[in-house]
Design a protein around this motif. Structure first.
Motif, PDB file in Angstrom:
ATOM      1  N   MET A  85      -3.535 -39.232  43.517  1.00 61.88           N
ATOM      2  CA  MET A  85      -4.811 -39.069  42.715  1.00 61.88           C
ATOM      3  C   MET A  85      -4.499 -38.481  41.407  1.00 61.88           C
ATOM      4  O   MET A  85      -5.390 -37.987  40.808  1.00 61.88           O
ATOM      5  CB  MET A  85      -5.619 -38.350  43.429  1.00 61.88           C
ATOM      6  N   ARG A  86      -3.457 -38.482  40.978  1.00 58.39           N
ATOM      7  CA  ARG A  86      -2.978 -37.672  39.587  1.00 58.39           C
ATOM      8  C   ARG A  86      -3.413 -38.307  38.453  1.00 58.39           C
ATOM      9  O   ARG A  86      -3.387 -37.891  37.453  1.00 58.39           O
ATOM     10  CB  ARG A  86      -1.523 -37.539  39.591  1.00 58.39           C
ATOM     11  N   ARG A  87      -4.009 -39.452  38.574  1.00 54.56           N
ATOM     12  CA  ARG A  87      -4.433 -40.528  37.381  1.00 54.56           C
ATOM     13  C   ARG A  87      -5.566 -39.706  36.591  1.00 54.56           C
ATOM     14  O   ARG A  87      -5.950 -40.152  35.374  1.00 54.56           O
ATOM     15  CB  ARG A  87      -5.088 -41.767  37.613  1.00 54.56           C
ATOM     16  N   PHE A  88      -6.205 -38.658  37.198  1.00 56.32           N
ATOM     17  CA  PHE A  88      -7.251 -37.984  36.685  1.00 56.32           C
ATOM     18  C   PHE A  88      -6.714 -36.635  35.957  1.00 56.32           C
ATOM     19  O   PHE A  88      -7.417 -35.997  35.247  1.00 56.32           O
ATOM     20  CB  PHE A  88      -8.497 -37.429  37.586  1.00 56.32           C
ATOM     21  N   ALA A  89      -5.384 -36.280  36.096  1.00 59.65           N
ATOM     22  CA  ALA A  89      -4.934 -35.175  35.652  1.00 59.65           C
ATOM     23  C   ALA A  89      -4.761 -35.098  34.204  1.00 59.65           C
ATOM     24  O   ALA A  89      -4.229 -36.207  33.592  1.00 59.65           O
ATOM     25  CB  ALA A  89      -3.528 -34.765  36.318  1.00 59.65           C
ATOM     26  N   THR A  90      -4.941 -33.907  33.482  1.00 57.41           N
ATOM     27  CA  THR A  90      -4.650 -33.859  32.166  1.00 57.41           C
ATOM     28  C   THR A  90      -4.133 -32.404  31.855  1.00 57.41           C
ATOM     29  O   THR A  90      -4.545 -31.469  32.636  1.00 57.41           O
ATOM     30  CB  THR A  90      -5.819 -34.149  31.232  1.00 57.41           C
ATOM     31  N   ARG A  91      -3.090 -32.208  30.885  1.00 60.58           N
ATOM     32  CA  ARG A  91      -2.858 -30.961  30.479  1.00 60.58           C
ATOM     33  C   ARG A  91      -3.527 -30.478  29.481  1.00 60.58           C
ATOM     34  O   ARG A  91      -4.030 -31.263  28.418  1.00 60.58           O
ATOM     35  CB  ARG A  91      -1.299 -31.243  29.995  1.00 60.58           C
ATOM     36  N   PRO A  92      -3.939 -29.359  29.219  1.00 58.88           N
ATOM     37  CA  PRO A  92      -4.893 -28.418  28.167  1.00 58.88           C
ATOM     38  C   PRO A  92      -3.994 -28.930  26.741  1.00 58.88           C
ATOM     39  O   PRO A  92      -2.910 -28.754  26.822  1.00 58.88           O
ATOM     40  CB  PRO A  92      -4.867 -27.104  28.663  1.00 58.88           C
ATOM     41  N   ALA A  93      -4.861 -28.858  25.749  1.00 58.17           N
ATOM     42  CA  ALA A  93      -4.303 -29.194  24.537  1.00 58.17           C
ATOM     43  C   ALA A  93      -3.791 -27.866  23.827  1.00 58.17           C
ATOM     44  O   ALA A  93      -2.851 -27.990  23.131  1.00 58.17           O
ATOM     45  CB  ALA A  93      -5.286 -30.016  23.798  1.00 58.17           C
ATOM     46  N   THR A  94      -4.283 -26.819  24.464  1.00 57.79           N
ATOM     47  CA  THR A  94      -4.019 -25.526  23.544  1.00 57.79           C
ATOM     48  C   THR A  94      -2.909 -25.074  24.379  1.00 57.79           C
ATOM     49  O   THR A  94      -2.471 -25.139  25.593  1.00 57.79           O
ATOM     50  CB  THR A  94      -5.172 -24.513  23.740  1.00 57.79           C
ATOM     51  N   ARG A  95      -1.714 -24.335  23.943  1.00 55.44           N
ATOM     52  CA  ARG A  95      -0.449 -23.762  24.463  1.00 55.44           C
ATOM     53  C   ARG A  95       0.025 -24.708  25.171  1.00 55.44           C
ATOM     54  O   ARG A  95       0.472 -24.199  26.418  1.00 55.44           O
ATOM     55  CB  ARG A  95      -0.915 -22.512  24.956  1.00 55.44           C
ATOM     56  N   PRO A  96       0.436 -25.886  24.642  1.00 49.04           N
ATOM     57  CA  PRO A  96       1.128 -26.938  25.702  1.00 49.04           C
ATOM     58  C   PRO A  96       2.399 -26.504  26.295  1.00 49.04           C
ATOM     59  O   PRO A  96       2.688 -26.867  27.268  1.00 49.04           O
ATOM     60  CB  PRO A  96       1.274 -27.909  24.504  1.00 49.04           C
ATOM     61  N   GLU A  97       3.264 -25.663  25.614  1.00 49.49           N
ATOM     62  CA  GLU A  97       4.444 -25.324  26.207  1.00 49.49           C
ATOM     63  C   GLU A  97       4.099 -24.291  27.415  1.00 49.49           C
ATOM     64  O   GLU A  97       4.770 -24.414  28.339  1.00 49.49           O
ATOM     65  CB  GLU A  97       5.197 -24.425  24.991  1.00 49.49           C
ATOM     66  N   PHE A  98       3.275 -23.248  27.032  1.00 49.55           N
ATOM     67  CA  PHE A  98       2.962 -22.486  28.348  1.00 49.55           C
ATOM     68  C   PHE A  98       2.590 -23.352  29.715  1.00 49.55           C
ATOM     69  O   PHE A  98       2.893 -23.187  30.773  1.00 49.55           O
ATOM     70  CB  PHE A  98       1.713 -21.506  27.958  1.00 49.55           C
ATOM     71  N   TRP A  99       1.483 -24.358  29.277  1.00 46.49           N
ATOM     72  CA  TRP A  99       0.786 -24.939  30.471  1.00 46.49           C
ATOM     73  C   TRP A  99       2.100 -26.039  31.027  1.00 46.49           C
ATOM     74  O   TRP A  99       2.060 -26.097  32.172  1.00 46.49           O
ATOM     75  CB  TRP A  99      -0.411 -26.021  29.804  1.00 46.49           C
ATOM     76  N   ALA A 100       2.958 -26.419  30.074  1.00 47.08           N
ATOM     77  CA  ALA A 100       3.864 -27.650  30.794  1.00 47.08           C
ATOM     78  C   ALA A 100       4.950 -26.594  31.687  1.00 47.08           C
ATOM     79  O   ALA A 100       5.071 -27.104  32.783  1.00 47.08           O
ATOM     80  CB  ALA A 100       4.819 -28.238  29.451  1.00 47.08           C
ATOM     81  N   GLU A 101       5.175 -25.376  31.435  1.00 45.54           N
ATOM     82  CA  GLU A 101       6.232 -24.398  32.105  1.00 45.54           C
ATOM     83  C   GLU A 101       5.559 -24.155  33.272  1.00 45.54           C
ATOM     84  O   GLU A 101       6.060 -24.377  34.480  1.00 45.54           O
ATOM     85  CB  GLU A 101       6.621 -23.243  31.386  1.00 45.54           C
ATOM     86  N   LYS A 102       3.968 -23.865  33.015  1.00 48.78           N
ATOM     87  CA  LYS A 102       3.273 -23.209  34.349  1.00 48.78           C
ATOM     88  C   LYS A 102       3.225 -24.528  35.438  1.00 48.78           C
ATOM     89  O   LYS A 102       3.528 -24.074  36.612  1.00 48.78           O
ATOM     90  CB  LYS A 102       2.111 -22.688  33.951  1.00 48.78           C
ATOM     91  N   ILE A 103       2.806 -25.657  34.814  1.00 48.61           N
ATOM     92  CA  ILE A 103       2.858 -26.704  35.865  1.00 48.61           C
ATOM     93  C   ILE A 103       4.003 -27.172  36.527  1.00 48.61           C
ATOM     94  O   ILE A 103       4.146 -27.227  37.681  1.00 48.61           O
ATOM     95  CB  ILE A 103       1.938 -27.850  35.170  1.00 48.61           C
ATOM     96  N   ASP A 104       5.054 -27.037  35.837  1.00 47.83           N
ATOM     97  CA  ASP A 104       6.463 -27.340  36.296  1.00 47.83           C
ATOM     98  C   ASP A 104       6.707 -26.409  37.321  1.00 47.83           C
ATOM     99  O   ASP A 104       7.330 -26.567  38.614  1.00 47.83           O
ATOM    100  CB  ASP A 104       7.518 -27.278  35.218  1.00 47.83           C
ATOM    101  N   ARG A 105       6.377 -24.976  37.155  1.00 49.76           N
ATOM    102  CA  ARG A 105       6.761 -24.013  38.192  1.00 49.76           C
ATOM    103  C   ARG A 105       5.983 -24.355  39.359  1.00 49.76           C
ATOM    104  O   ARG A 105       6.545 -24.037  40.376  1.00 49.76           O
ATOM    105  CB  ARG A 105       6.526 -22.737  37.712  1.00 49.76           C
ATOM    106  N   ASN A 106       4.725 -24.369  39.109  1.00 50.71           N
ATOM    107  CA  ASN A 106       3.706 -24.790  40.279  1.00 50.71           C
ATOM    108  C   ASN A 106       4.394 -25.865  41.228  1.00 50.71           C
ATOM    109  O   ASN A 106       4.110 -25.839  42.379  1.00 50.71           O
ATOM    110  CB  ASN A 106       2.354 -25.084  40.000  1.00 50.71           C
ATOM    111  N   GLN A 107       4.816 -27.060  40.242  1.00 55.23           N
ATOM    112  CA  GLN A 107       5.165 -28.320  41.183  1.00 55.23           C
ATOM    113  C   GLN A 107       6.345 -27.920  42.081  1.00 55.23           C
ATOM    114  O   GLN A 107       6.566 -28.505  43.141  1.00 55.23           O
ATOM    115  CB  GLN A 107       5.357 -29.501  40.199  1.00 55.23           C
ATOM    116  N   LYS A 108       7.388 -27.013  41.562  1.00 53.78           N
ATOM    117  CA  LYS A 108       8.550 -26.693  42.330  1.00 53.78           C
ATOM    118  C   LYS A 108       8.186 -26.058  43.334  1.00 53.78           C
ATOM    119  O   LYS A 108       8.704 -25.935  44.451  1.00 53.78           O
ATOM    120  CB  LYS A 108       9.578 -26.024  40.983  1.00 53.78           C
ATOM    121  N   ARG A 109       7.163 -24.785  43.150  1.00 56.12           N
ATOM    122  CA  ARG A 109       7.024 -23.979  44.396  1.00 56.12           C
ATOM    123  C   ARG A 109       6.343 -24.840  45.347  1.00 56.12           C
ATOM    124  O   ARG A 109       6.677 -24.626  46.548  1.00 56.12           O
ATOM    125  CB  ARG A 109       5.729 -22.966  43.768  1.00 56.12           C
ATOM    126  N   ASP A 110       5.479 -25.938  44.969  1.00 52.02           N
ATOM    127  CA  ASP A 110       4.783 -26.522  46.232  1.00 52.02           C
ATOM    128  C   ASP A 110       5.764 -27.482  46.745  1.00 52.02           C
ATOM    129  O   ASP A 110       5.874 -27.629  48.060  1.00 52.02           O
ATOM    130  CB  ASP A 110       3.876 -27.567  45.516  1.00 52.02           C
TER     131      ASP A 110
END
Length: 66
Positions: free
Chosen positions: A1-26
């Motif tokens: 169901m990821r089709r609804f997912a979006t990354r925040p427009a502010t601080r894109p580097e921070f969010w990319a790293e955070k989401i990547d870490r979360n996915q790895k953790r999961d």
């Protein structure tokens, strides 16, 4: 169901790293659970827009012996 997912427009580097870490953790957590003999079902928040579908999928998951 990821089709609804979006990354925040502010601080894109921070969010990319955070989401990547979360996915790895999961991925690690799911792999550990499976090694311990557990079956894992993931419920995405966006899928809860149609709770009847989520309930049906979870019933099938449980009924299939997972």
């Amino acid at each position: 169901m990821r089709r609804f997912a979006t990354r925040p427009a502010t601080r894109p580097e921070f969010w990319a790293e955070k989401i990547d870490r979360n996915q790895k953790r999961d991925r690690i957590a799911v792999a550990r659970l499976r090694r311990l003999g557990w079956s894992v079902a993931t419920v995405w928040e966006c899928s809860l827009r149609r709770p009847e579908h989520v309930a049906a999928k979870l019933r099938r998951f449980v009924d299939s012996g997972h």
